[in-house]
Design an enzyme around this catalytic site. Sequence first.
Site, PDB file in Angstrom:
ATOM      1  N   SER A 114     -10.827   0.459   3.591  1.00 11.15           N
ATOM      2  CA  SER A 114      -9.980  -0.105   4.643  1.00 11.15           C
ATOM      3  C   SER A 114      -9.227   1.012   5.365  1.00 11.15           C
ATOM      4  CB  SER A 114      -8.975  -1.085   4.055  1.00 11.15           C
ATOM      5  OG  SER A 114      -9.636  -2.218   3.545  1.00 11.15           O
ATOM      6  N   ARG A 168       0.815  -1.228   0.000  1.00 12.57           N
ATOM      7  CA  ARG A 168       0.000   0.000   0.000  1.00 12.57           C
ATOM      8  C   ARG A 168       0.846   1.273   0.000  1.00 12.57           C
ATOM      9  NH1 ARG A 168      -2.256  -3.600  -1.282  1.00 12.57           N
ATOM     10  NH2 ARG A 168      -4.093  -4.628  -0.411  1.00 12.57           N
ATOM     11  N   GLU A 176      -4.082   3.299   6.600  1.00 11.19           N
ATOM     12  CA  GLU A 176      -4.078   3.091   5.146  1.00 11.19           C
ATOM     13  C   GLU A 176      -4.772   4.267   4.476  1.00 11.19           C
ATOM     14  OE1 GLU A 176      -6.031  -0.050   1.962  1.00 11.19           O
ATOM     15  OE2 GLU A 176      -4.969  -0.868   3.688  1.00 11.19           O
TER      16      GLU A 176
END
Length: 299
Positions: free
Chosen positions: A221, A172, A291
């Site tokens: 998320s 990520r 995130e």
Amino acid sequence: MSATDTLPTVRGKLTAKAPLAPLVWFKSGGPADWLFEPQDADDLADFLRDLDPAVPVMALGLGSNLIVRDGGFPGVVVRLGKAFAKVEAIDATTLRCGGGASGILVSSTARDAGIAGMEFLRSIPGTVGGFVRMNGGAYGGEVKDILIDCDVVLRSGERKTLPLADLGYTYRHSELPEGAVVIGATFRGQSGEPAAIQAEMDRISASREASQPLRSKTGGSTFKNPDGHKAWKLVDEAGCRGFAVGGAQVSEKHTNFLINTGDATSADIEALGEEVRRRVKDKSGVELQWEIQRVGVAK
């Protein structure tokens, strides 16, 4: 920067004090000093080249993995429109995609062209520019598995094509320079049967619908999965399911999602996330990392 400052001339659309809350999934946060919707890549490159280098620039896609703080964004937010949303097959296994194209459009175009390996993009609620920047992934795939290269306009206005190896992808995360805007990408999959590709996309959609609060104002998320752990499980074990701060709540359906139950401020959402991080650290010793990107200034 104030709304009276002189900005470079553009062919696209420039809006002063543009509300960002309607453009992000959480439906919260303050305005951008300026919202720029470029007419094409040249318009964007010319604008960034001539813009005062001190002015911050941020690209905005579908606004899914994003908290815009309540004081807004002090600079220019760039939003890529229809001119950047084209997707086309350039050979039997390769797609050329505009930075403003959605994951749904990319995966559907891949299916129609008989290109497998891009089904996971169906489940990423964003645009090519966003998921190239953060190595987006889900359901066993991530962007680094399919990316050949991407076209960017740097903050200086310079246009570059960066190969996969230059992006420094980790989980990520990429090493894309600050203020760079991804205007296109080349993805490569493998040959597949459209019916089988559609079946996999249907499986992913059904799984996502069953497990995630897709009808809520959420940001996707919230925390990265730490090595050897699932973020949602750590949050659940710390007793945070349904926990709320102001109008922000940890989803009962999926504990790695925060939701705006109606009138949450961005401060509520961010404070909730920080309290969840604190409780998880106390319970398990694991430090969760955001995130979701948090940008702008507090009110």
